[in-house]
Design a protein around this motif. Structure first.
Motif, PDB file in Angstrom:
ATOM      1  N   MET A   1      55.103  27.358  -2.143  1.00 18.22           N
ATOM      2  CA  MET A   1      54.848  28.524  -1.304  1.00 18.22           C
ATOM      3  C   MET A   1      55.791  29.685  -1.584  1.00 18.22           C
ATOM      4  O   MET A   1      55.621  30.772  -1.024  1.00 18.22           O
ATOM      5  CB  MET A   1      54.911  28.125   0.167  1.00 18.22           C
ATOM      6  N   ALA A   2      56.770  29.489  -2.467  1.00 15.27           N
ATOM      7  CA  ALA A   2      57.658  30.581  -2.869  1.00 15.27           C
ATOM      8  C   ALA A   2      57.015  31.425  -3.969  1.00 15.27           C
ATOM      9  O   ALA A   2      57.588  32.436  -4.385  1.00 15.27           O
ATOM     10  CB  ALA A   2      58.991  30.027  -3.341  1.00 15.27           C
ATOM     11  N   PHE A   3      55.837  31.039  -4.408  1.00 14.49           N
ATOM     12  CA  PHE A   3      55.138  31.716  -5.502  1.00 14.49           C
ATOM     13  C   PHE A   3      53.900  32.430  -4.961  1.00 14.49           C
ATOM     14  O   PHE A   3      53.531  32.241  -3.793  1.00 14.49           O
ATOM     15  CB  PHE A   3      54.788  30.704  -6.590  1.00 14.49           C
ATOM     16  N   PRO A   4      53.250  33.287  -5.754  1.00 21.65           N
ATOM     17  CA  PRO A   4      52.099  34.053  -5.259  1.00 21.65           C
ATOM     18  C   PRO A   4      51.057  33.171  -4.567  1.00 21.65           C
ATOM     19  O   PRO A   4      50.694  32.114  -5.073  1.00 21.65           O
ATOM     20  CB  PRO A   4      51.530  34.694  -6.534  1.00 21.65           C
ATOM     21  N   GLN A   5      50.594  33.636  -3.431  1.00 19.78           N
ATOM     22  CA  GLN A   5      49.645  32.853  -2.634  1.00 19.78           C
ATOM     23  C   GLN A   5      48.368  32.540  -3.406  1.00 19.78           C
ATOM     24  O   GLN A   5      47.767  31.483  -3.211  1.00 19.78           O
ATOM     25  CB  GLN A   5      49.302  33.604  -1.353  1.00 19.78           C
ATOM     26  N   ALA A   6      47.972  33.436  -4.292  1.00 19.93           N
ATOM     27  CA  ALA A   6      46.753  33.213  -5.065  1.00 19.93           C
ATOM     28  C   ALA A   6      46.872  32.020  -6.003  1.00 19.93           C
ATOM     29  O   ALA A   6      45.869  31.512  -6.493  1.00 19.93           O
ATOM     30  CB  ALA A   6      46.416  34.463  -5.876  1.00 19.93           C
ATOM     31  N   HIS A   7      48.095  31.558  -6.258  1.00 18.65           N
ATOM     32  CA  HIS A   7      48.326  30.428  -7.168  1.00 18.65           C
ATOM     33  C   HIS A   7      48.475  29.099  -6.430  1.00 18.65           C
ATOM     34  O   HIS A   7      48.553  28.058  -7.071  1.00 18.65           O
ATOM     35  CB  HIS A   7      49.591  30.668  -8.002  1.00 18.65           C
ATOM     36  N   TRP A   8      48.549  29.136  -5.113  1.00 18.33           N
ATOM     37  CA  TRP A   8      48.886  27.933  -4.346  1.00 18.33           C
ATOM     38  C   TRP A   8      47.929  26.771  -4.602  1.00 18.33           C
ATOM     39  O   TRP A   8      48.360  25.618  -4.648  1.00 18.33           O
ATOM     40  CB  TRP A   8      48.892  28.251  -2.855  1.00 18.33           C
ATOM     41  N   THR A   9      46.639  27.060  -4.737  1.00 13.63           N
ATOM     42  CA  THR A   9      45.671  25.970  -4.898  1.00 13.63           C
ATOM     43  C   THR A   9      45.901  25.186  -6.183  1.00 13.63           C
ATOM     44  O   THR A   9      45.438  24.053  -6.314  1.00 13.63           O
ATOM     45  CB  THR A   9      44.227  26.503  -4.897  1.00 13.63           C
TER      46      THR A   9
ATOM     47  N   ALA B   1      48.421  18.372   7.368  1.00 16.47           N
ATOM     48  CA  ALA B   1      47.677  19.377   6.612  1.00 16.47           C
ATOM     49  C   ALA B   1      47.735  20.752   7.268  1.00 16.47           C
ATOM     50  O   ALA B   1      47.570  21.775   6.587  1.00 16.47           O
ATOM     51  CB  ALA B   1      46.226  18.940   6.443  1.00 16.47           C
ATOM     52  N   THR B   2      47.994  20.801   8.585  1.00 21.27           N
ATOM     53  CA  THR B   2      48.095  22.107   9.255  1.00 21.27           C
ATOM     54  C   THR B   2      49.267  22.921   8.712  1.00 21.27           C
ATOM     55  O   THR B   2      49.232  24.155   8.730  1.00 21.27           O
ATOM     56  CB  THR B   2      48.251  21.932  10.777  1.00 21.27           C
ATOM     57  N   ALA B   3      50.303  22.242   8.220  1.00 22.14           N
ATOM     58  CA  ALA B   3      51.447  22.958   7.633  1.00 22.14           C
ATOM     59  C   ALA B   3      51.045  23.612   6.314  1.00 22.14           C
ATOM     60  O   ALA B   3      51.442  24.747   6.025  1.00 22.14           O
ATOM     61  CB  ALA B   3      52.613  21.996   7.424  1.00 22.14           C
ATOM     62  N   PHE B   4      50.242  22.902   5.526  1.00 19.06           N
ATOM     63  CA  PHE B   4      49.807  23.442   4.238  1.00 19.06           C
ATOM     64  C   PHE B   4      48.818  24.597   4.401  1.00 19.06           C
ATOM     65  O   PHE B   4      48.610  25.364   3.451  1.00 19.06           O
ATOM     66  CB  PHE B   4      49.166  22.337   3.394  1.00 19.06           C
ATOM     67  N   ALA B   5      48.213  24.712   5.583  1.00 23.11           N
ATOM     68  CA  ALA B   5      47.210  25.754   5.830  1.00 23.11           C
ATOM     69  C   ALA B   5      47.828  27.053   6.347  1.00 23.11           C
ATOM     70  O   ALA B   5      47.115  28.033   6.569  1.00 23.11           O
ATOM     71  CB  ALA B   5      46.173  25.253   6.827  1.00 23.11           C
ATOM     72  N   GLN B   6      49.148  27.093   6.513  1.00 20.58           N
ATOM     73  CA  GLN B   6      49.812  28.280   7.042  1.00 20.58           C
ATOM     74  C   GLN B   6      49.794  29.413   6.012  1.00 20.58           C
ATOM     75  O   GLN B   6      49.762  29.185   4.804  1.00 20.58           O
ATOM     76  CB  GLN B   6      51.246  27.947   7.442  1.00 20.58           C
ATOM     77  N   PRO B   7      49.868  30.676   6.482  1.00 19.01           N
ATOM     78  CA  PRO B   7      49.731  31.827   5.576  1.00 19.01           C
ATOM     79  C   PRO B   7      50.968  32.153   4.743  1.00 19.01           C
ATOM     80  O   PRO B   7      50.881  32.877   3.756  1.00 19.01           O
ATOM     81  CB  PRO B   7      49.405  32.977   6.527  1.00 19.01           C
ATOM     82  N   ASP B   8      52.134  31.637   5.131  1.00 22.62           N
ATOM     83  CA  ASP B   8      53.352  31.926   4.369  1.00 22.62           C
ATOM     84  C   ASP B   8      54.330  30.759   4.490  1.00 22.62           C
ATOM     85  O   ASP B   8      54.130  29.835   5.291  1.00 22.62           O
ATOM     86  CB  ASP B   8      54.003  33.226   4.840  1.00 22.62           C
ATOM     87  N   ALA B   9      55.390  30.809   3.685  1.00 23.73           N
ATOM     88  CA  ALA B   9      56.345  29.704   3.612  1.00 23.73           C
ATOM     89  C   ALA B   9      57.085  29.480   4.934  1.00 23.73           C
ATOM     90  O   ALA B   9      57.304  28.338   5.348  1.00 23.73           O
ATOM     91  CB  ALA B   9      57.350  29.974   2.489  1.00 23.73           C
ATOM     92  N   ALA B  10      57.481  30.561   5.595  1.00 18.52           N
ATOM     93  CA  ALA B  10      58.221  30.430   6.855  1.00 18.52           C
ATOM     94  C   ALA B  10      57.377  29.722   7.910  1.00 18.52           C
ATOM     95  O   ALA B  10      57.858  28.809   8.608  1.00 18.52           O
ATOM     96  CB  ALA B  10      58.651  31.812   7.342  1.00 18.52           C
TER      97      ALA B  10
END
Length: 348
Positions: A268-276, A224-233
Protein backbone atom coordinates in the motif's frame (compact mmCIF):
# COMPACT_ATOMS: atom_id res chain seq x y z
CA UNK A 1 -3.06 -22.43 -43.31
CA UNK A 2 -2.79 -26.24 -43.36
CA UNK A 3 0.08 -28.05 -45.05
CA UNK A 4 -0.10 -31.72 -45.98
CA UNK A 5 3.24 -33.39 -45.40
CA UNK A 6 4.03 -36.52 -47.47
CA UNK A 7 5.06 -39.67 -45.60
CA UNK A 8 8.29 -41.33 -46.68
CA UNK A 9 9.56 -44.81 -45.89
CA UNK A 10 12.84 -43.37 -44.66
CA UNK A 11 13.61 -39.99 -43.19
CA UNK A 12 11.23 -37.07 -42.99
CA UNK A 13 9.78 -34.65 -45.52
CA UNK A 14 9.19 -32.07 -42.81
CA UNK A 15 10.51 -28.72 -44.16
CA UNK A 16 13.49 -27.36 -42.27
CA UNK A 17 11.97 -23.88 -41.94
CA UNK A 18 9.02 -25.25 -39.96
CA UNK A 19 9.51 -26.05 -36.29
CA UNK A 20 8.24 -29.62 -35.73
CA UNK A 21 8.03 -29.20 -31.94
CA UNK A 22 7.79 -26.40 -29.46
CA UNK A 23 10.82 -25.76 -27.28
CA UNK A 24 9.28 -27.38 -24.20
CA UNK A 25 8.26 -30.47 -26.17
CA UNK A 26 11.81 -30.81 -27.45
CA UNK A 27 13.02 -30.49 -23.89
CA UNK A 28 10.69 -33.31 -22.83
CA UNK A 29 12.12 -35.47 -25.61
CA UNK A 30 15.56 -34.63 -24.31
CA UNK A 31 14.50 -35.74 -20.82
CA UNK A 32 13.47 -39.11 -22.28
CA UNK A 33 16.83 -39.40 -24.01
CA UNK A 34 18.66 -38.41 -20.84
CA UNK A 35 16.78 -41.03 -18.82
CA UNK A 36 17.67 -43.70 -21.38
CA UNK A 37 21.39 -42.97 -21.51
CA UNK A 38 21.49 -42.81 -17.70
CA UNK A 39 20.37 -46.45 -17.58
CA UNK A 40 16.62 -46.17 -16.98
CA UNK A 41 14.84 -49.26 -18.30
CA UNK A 42 12.89 -49.18 -21.55
CA UNK A 43 9.73 -50.11 -19.62
CA UNK A 44 10.16 -47.08 -17.34
CA UNK A 45 10.74 -44.83 -20.34
CA UNK A 46 7.57 -46.24 -21.94
CA UNK A 47 5.58 -45.45 -18.77
CA UNK A 48 7.02 -41.92 -18.78
CA UNK A 49 5.98 -41.37 -22.40
CA UNK A 50 2.44 -42.62 -21.69
CA UNK A 51 2.18 -40.26 -18.71
CA UNK A 52 2.99 -37.41 -21.10
CA UNK A 53 -0.21 -38.18 -22.98
CA UNK A 54 1.41 -40.11 -25.82
CA UNK A 55 0.57 -43.63 -26.97
CA UNK A 56 3.74 -45.15 -25.57
CA UNK A 57 7.09 -45.95 -27.06
CA UNK A 58 8.73 -49.20 -28.04
CA UNK A 59 12.31 -50.30 -27.40
CA UNK A 60 13.21 -49.65 -31.03
CA UNK A 61 11.66 -46.16 -30.90
CA UNK A 62 13.65 -45.32 -27.76
CA UNK A 63 16.77 -46.49 -29.53
CA UNK A 64 16.00 -44.32 -32.58
CA UNK A 65 15.61 -41.31 -30.30
CA UNK A 66 18.99 -41.92 -28.72
CA UNK A 67 21.14 -43.44 -31.48
CA UNK A 68 23.94 -42.69 -32.22
CA UNK A 69 24.30 -40.95 -28.88
CA UNK A 70 24.08 -44.02 -26.68
CA UNK A 71 26.90 -43.13 -24.31
CA UNK A 72 26.73 -40.77 -21.38
CA UNK A 73 29.60 -38.60 -22.58
CA UNK A 74 27.59 -37.51 -25.65
CA UNK A 75 24.63 -35.18 -25.81
CA UNK A 76 21.41 -36.75 -27.13
CA UNK A 77 19.95 -35.38 -30.35
CA UNK A 78 18.81 -31.76 -30.04
CA UNK A 79 20.02 -31.21 -26.48
CA UNK A 80 22.90 -28.97 -27.52
CA UNK A 81 20.59 -26.57 -29.36
CA UNK A 82 18.10 -26.50 -26.48
CA UNK A 83 20.81 -25.96 -23.87
CA UNK A 84 22.33 -23.09 -25.84
CA UNK A 85 19.01 -21.29 -26.19
CA UNK A 86 18.03 -21.87 -22.57
CA UNK A 87 21.42 -20.71 -21.26
CA UNK A 88 21.37 -17.62 -23.48
CA UNK A 89 17.94 -16.75 -22.09
CA UNK A 90 18.72 -17.45 -18.42
CA UNK A 91 22.08 -15.64 -18.50
CA UNK A 92 21.08 -12.62 -20.63
CA UNK A 93 21.97 -9.10 -19.47
CA UNK A 94 19.16 -7.27 -17.68
CA UNK A 95 18.72 -3.66 -18.77
CA UNK A 96 16.67 -0.84 -17.29
CA UNK A 97 15.06 -0.83 -13.88
CA UNK A 98 12.82 -3.46 -12.35
CA UNK A 99 10.74 -1.89 -9.57
CA UNK A 100 8.62 -4.96 -8.79
CA UNK A 101 10.11 -8.42 -8.31
CA UNK A 102 8.23 -11.66 -7.57
CA UNK A 103 10.17 -14.73 -6.41
CA UNK A 104 9.06 -18.25 -5.57
CA UNK A 105 10.30 -21.84 -5.52
CA UNK A 106 9.07 -25.35 -6.16
CA UNK A 107 10.63 -28.71 -5.36
CA UNK A 108 11.58 -31.44 -7.83
CA UNK A 109 13.17 -34.88 -7.42
CA UNK A 110 16.55 -35.66 -8.98
CA UNK A 111 19.16 -38.42 -8.85
CA UNK A 112 22.41 -37.39 -7.16
CA UNK A 113 25.27 -39.79 -6.41
CA UNK A 114 22.96 -42.80 -6.55
CA UNK A 115 20.31 -41.24 -4.30
CA UNK A 116 16.99 -39.56 -5.01
CA UNK A 117 16.80 -36.11 -3.40
CA UNK A 118 14.46 -33.10 -3.51
CA UNK A 119 15.93 -29.85 -4.77
CA UNK A 120 14.54 -26.33 -4.70
CA UNK A 121 14.03 -24.65 -8.07
CA UNK A 122 13.83 -20.88 -7.61
CA UNK A 123 12.27 -18.53 -10.14
CA UNK A 124 12.25 -14.74 -10.46
CA UNK A 125 9.76 -12.63 -12.41
CA UNK A 126 9.83 -8.85 -12.61
CA UNK A 127 8.09 -5.88 -14.19
CA UNK A 128 10.46 -3.74 -16.25
CA UNK A 129 10.82 0.03 -16.45
CA UNK A 130 13.22 1.26 -19.11
CA UNK A 131 15.46 4.26 -18.47
CA UNK A 132 14.90 5.69 -21.95
CA UNK A 133 11.84 6.43 -24.06
CA UNK A 134 11.83 3.89 -26.90
CA UNK A 135 9.47 3.25 -29.79
CA UNK A 136 9.04 -0.34 -28.60
CA UNK A 137 8.40 0.69 -25.00
CA UNK A 138 7.87 -2.38 -22.85
CA UNK A 139 7.44 -0.65 -19.49
CA UNK A 140 5.26 -2.65 -17.14
CA UNK A 141 5.55 -5.98 -18.93
CA UNK A 142 6.45 -9.09 -17.00
CA UNK A 143 9.63 -10.94 -17.78
CA UNK A 144 11.17 -14.11 -16.40
CA UNK A 145 14.57 -13.04 -15.06
CA UNK A 146 16.09 -16.37 -14.13
CA UNK A 147 16.08 -19.64 -12.20
CA UNK A 148 18.45 -21.62 -10.03
CA UNK A 149 18.66 -25.03 -8.35
CA UNK A 150 19.67 -25.70 -4.75
CA UNK A 151 19.32 -28.25 -1.98
CA UNK A 152 17.08 -26.00 0.14
CA UNK A 153 15.61 -22.51 0.44
CA UNK A 154 18.16 -21.40 3.02
CA UNK A 155 19.08 -17.73 3.30
CA UNK A 156 22.50 -18.32 1.75
CA UNK A 157 20.95 -19.91 -1.33
CA UNK A 158 18.45 -17.06 -1.82
CA UNK A 159 21.24 -14.51 -1.36
CA UNK A 160 23.37 -16.22 -4.00
CA UNK A 161 20.40 -16.34 -6.41
CA UNK A 162 19.54 -12.66 -5.96
CA UNK A 163 23.18 -11.62 -6.26
CA UNK A 164 23.45 -13.49 -9.55
CA UNK A 165 20.52 -11.44 -10.81
CA UNK A 166 22.10 -8.16 -9.71
CA UNK A 167 25.38 -9.19 -11.36
CA UNK A 168 23.47 -9.55 -14.64
CA UNK A 169 22.07 -6.03 -14.28
CA UNK A 170 18.99 -6.27 -12.04
CA UNK A 171 18.55 -2.79 -10.56
CA UNK A 172 15.94 -0.38 -9.28
CA UNK A 173 14.06 -2.97 -7.20
CA UNK A 174 11.59 -1.26 -4.87
CA UNK A 175 9.36 -4.13 -3.78
CA UNK A 176 9.91 -7.89 -3.59
CA UNK A 177 6.82 -10.11 -3.31
CA UNK A 178 6.92 -13.71 -2.06
CA UNK A 179 5.37 -16.09 0.42
CA UNK A 180 6.44 -16.02 4.07
CA UNK A 181 9.94 -17.44 4.26
CA UNK A 182 12.62 -16.26 6.67
CA UNK A 183 15.39 -17.06 4.20
CA UNK A 184 13.79 -14.93 1.48
CA UNK A 185 13.10 -11.99 3.78
CA UNK A 186 16.64 -11.97 5.17
CA UNK A 187 18.19 -12.25 1.70
CA UNK A 188 16.04 -9.43 0.30
CA UNK A 189 17.08 -7.16 3.19
CA UNK A 190 20.76 -7.81 2.57
CA UNK A 191 20.80 -7.68 -1.24
CA UNK A 192 18.29 -4.90 -2.04
CA UNK A 193 17.32 -1.56 -0.59
CA UNK A 194 13.70 -2.54 -1.04
CA UNK A 195 10.49 -3.35 0.81
CA UNK A 196 9.25 -6.92 1.19
CA UNK A 197 5.62 -7.87 0.62
CA UNK A 198 4.25 -11.03 2.19
CA UNK A 199 1.74 -12.65 -0.14
CA UNK A 200 -1.72 -11.89 1.25
CA UNK A 201 -3.19 -15.09 -0.20
CA UNK A 202 -0.65 -17.26 1.61
CA UNK A 203 -1.22 -15.15 4.73
CA UNK A 204 -4.95 -15.88 4.64
CA UNK A 205 -4.17 -19.59 4.33
CA UNK A 206 -1.99 -19.32 7.42
CA UNK A 207 -4.85 -17.56 9.21
CA UNK A 208 -7.22 -20.40 8.33
CA UNK A 209 -4.94 -22.83 10.16
CA UNK A 210 -5.64 -21.00 13.44
CA UNK A 211 -9.44 -21.27 13.33
CA UNK A 212 -12.08 -23.96 12.99
CA UNK A 213 -13.95 -24.74 9.80
CA UNK A 214 -17.08 -22.87 10.83
CA UNK A 215 -15.28 -19.61 11.54
CA UNK A 216 -12.96 -19.47 8.53
CA UNK A 217 -15.23 -17.49 6.24
CA UNK A 218 -16.24 -14.94 8.86
CA UNK A 219 -12.65 -14.32 9.98
CA UNK A 220 -11.39 -14.11 6.41
CA UNK A 221 -14.12 -11.57 5.59
CA UNK A 222 -13.20 -9.44 8.60
CA UNK A 223 -9.49 -9.36 7.72
CA UNK A 224 -10.34 -8.61 4.08
CA UNK A 225 -11.96 -5.33 5.19
CA UNK A 226 -8.44 -4.02 5.92
CA UNK A 227 -7.30 -4.80 2.38
CA UNK A 228 -10.35 -2.96 0.99
CA UNK A 229 -9.39 0.38 2.59
CA UNK A 230 -8.56 3.33 0.28
CA UNK A 231 -5.11 4.11 1.73
CA UNK A 232 -2.35 2.65 3.90
CA UNK A 233 -3.26 4.59 7.06
CA UNK A 234 -6.87 3.44 6.97
CA UNK A 235 -5.76 -0.13 6.22
CA UNK A 236 -3.41 -0.23 9.22
CA UNK A 237 -6.14 1.17 11.47
CA UNK A 238 -8.67 -1.42 10.31
CA UNK A 239 -6.12 -4.25 10.47
CA UNK A 240 -5.37 -3.43 14.12
CA UNK A 241 -9.06 -3.09 14.96
CA UNK A 242 -9.75 -6.57 13.56
CA UNK A 243 -6.78 -8.00 15.47
CA UNK A 244 -8.09 -6.45 18.70
CA UNK A 245 -11.48 -7.99 18.00
CA UNK A 246 -9.88 -11.45 17.84
CA UNK A 247 -7.59 -10.93 20.85
CA UNK A 248 -9.94 -12.07 23.67
CA UNK A 249 -10.96 -15.40 22.08
CA UNK A 250 -8.19 -16.14 19.56
CA UNK A 251 -5.03 -14.55 21.02
CA UNK A 252 -2.68 -16.55 18.78
CA UNK A 253 -4.35 -15.16 15.66
CA UNK A 254 -4.22 -11.62 17.05
CA UNK A 255 -0.51 -11.99 17.76
CA UNK A 256 0.04 -13.38 14.27
CA UNK A 257 -1.68 -10.34 12.78
CA UNK A 258 0.40 -7.98 14.94
CA UNK A 259 3.61 -9.54 13.66
CA UNK A 260 2.48 -9.62 10.03
CA UNK A 261 0.98 -6.13 9.73
CA UNK A 262 3.98 -4.32 8.22
CA UNK A 263 4.80 -7.06 5.72
CA UNK A 264 1.22 -7.83 4.65
CA UNK A 265 0.38 -4.15 4.01
CA UNK A 266 3.72 -3.14 2.45
CA UNK A 267 2.19 -2.94 -1.05
CA UNK A 268 0.00 0.00 0.00
CA UNK A 269 3.04 2.30 -0.01
CA UNK A 270 3.00 2.08 -3.82
CA UNK A 271 0.56 3.51 -6.41
CA UNK A 272 -2.99 2.35 -5.76
CA UNK A 273 -3.41 1.35 -9.39
CA UNK A 274 -0.73 -1.33 -8.85
CA UNK A 275 -2.19 -2.85 -5.68
CA UNK A 276 -4.07 -5.67 -7.41
CA UNK A 277 -0.75 -6.97 -8.77
CA UNK A 278 1.46 -6.34 -5.74
CA UNK A 279 -0.47 -7.80 -2.82
CA UNK A 280 0.22 -11.43 -3.75
CA UNK A 281 2.54 -13.74 -5.66
CA UNK A 282 -0.13 -14.42 -8.30
CA UNK A 283 2.01 -13.02 -11.16
CA UNK A 284 4.44 -15.90 -10.74
CA UNK A 285 1.89 -18.61 -9.95
CA UNK A 286 1.12 -19.45 -13.58
CA UNK A 287 4.70 -20.37 -14.58
CA UNK A 288 5.11 -22.24 -11.29
CA UNK A 289 1.90 -24.17 -11.96
CA UNK A 290 2.97 -25.04 -15.51
CA UNK A 291 6.34 -26.24 -14.24
CA UNK A 292 4.64 -28.52 -11.71
CA UNK A 293 2.25 -29.87 -14.34
CA UNK A 294 4.99 -30.65 -16.86
CA UNK A 295 7.52 -32.00 -14.36
CA UNK A 296 5.09 -34.19 -12.41
CA UNK A 297 4.94 -36.59 -15.35
CA UNK A 298 8.72 -36.89 -15.38
CA UNK A 299 8.85 -37.84 -11.72
CA UNK A 300 12.59 -38.14 -11.13
CA UNK A 301 15.11 -36.21 -13.22
CA UNK A 302 18.39 -37.80 -14.24
CA UNK A 303 20.47 -34.81 -13.12
CA UNK A 304 20.34 -31.08 -12.40
CA UNK A 305 21.00 -30.20 -16.04
CA UNK A 306 17.86 -32.09 -17.11
CA UNK A 307 15.87 -29.90 -14.69
CA UNK A 308 17.49 -26.73 -15.99
CA UNK A 309 16.81 -27.81 -19.58
CA UNK A 310 13.10 -28.50 -19.16
CA UNK A 311 12.26 -25.76 -16.65
CA UNK A 312 14.34 -23.25 -18.61
CA UNK A 313 12.52 -24.14 -21.83
CA UNK A 314 9.14 -23.70 -20.12
CA UNK A 315 10.18 -20.32 -18.72
CA UNK A 316 11.47 -19.23 -22.13
CA UNK A 317 8.12 -20.05 -23.72
CA UNK A 318 6.25 -18.23 -20.94
CA UNK A 319 8.46 -15.19 -21.41
CA UNK A 320 7.80 -15.19 -25.16
CA UNK A 321 4.05 -15.40 -24.50
CA UNK A 322 4.17 -12.37 -22.19
CA UNK A 323 6.28 -10.44 -24.73
CA UNK A 324 3.57 -10.60 -27.42
CA UNK A 325 0.64 -9.74 -25.17
CA UNK A 326 -1.00 -6.50 -26.26
CA UNK A 327 -1.55 -4.93 -22.86
CA UNK A 328 0.96 -4.10 -20.18
CA UNK A 329 0.75 -5.99 -16.93
CA UNK A 330 1.37 -2.83 -14.89
CA UNK A 331 1.40 0.76 -16.14
CA UNK A 332 4.57 2.36 -14.81
CA UNK A 333 4.00 5.82 -16.29
CA UNK A 334 4.92 8.21 -13.44
CA UNK A 335 2.98 11.05 -15.13
CA UNK A 336 -0.30 9.16 -15.12
CA UNK A 337 -2.60 9.65 -12.15
CA UNK A 338 -3.92 6.75 -10.12
CA UNK A 339 -7.39 7.32 -11.60
CA UNK A 340 -6.04 7.19 -15.17
CA UNK A 341 -4.11 4.04 -14.40
CA UNK A 342 -7.17 2.41 -12.86
CA UNK A 343 -9.04 2.93 -16.15
CA UNK A 344 -6.31 0.98 -17.99
CA UNK A 345 -6.86 -1.97 -15.71
CA UNK A 346 -4.62 -4.96 -16.05
CA UNK A 347 -5.17 -8.63 -16.63
CA UNK A 348 -4.53 -10.89 -13.66
Amino acid sequence: MELRIPKLRKGSYFPGFLEPRRMAEKALTAVIQEAYIQGVSTRSVDELVKSLGMSGISKSQVSRLCVPYGKCEHLPVGQGEIDERVEAFLERALQGEWPYLWIDATYLKVRQAGRIVSVAVTIAVASRQRLCVCADNTDGRREVLGMDIGLSEAETFWMAFLRKLTARGLAGVKLVVSDDHKGIKAAVTKVFNASWQRCTIHFMRNVAAHVGRKGKRVIAALIATAFAQPDAAAARKQFRAVADQFRPKIPTLATMMDEAETDVLAYMAFPQAHWTKLHSSNPIERPIGEIKRRTDVVGIFANDQAIRRLVGALLLEQNDEWAVQRGRYITLDPKGSAEQQNHRHYRR
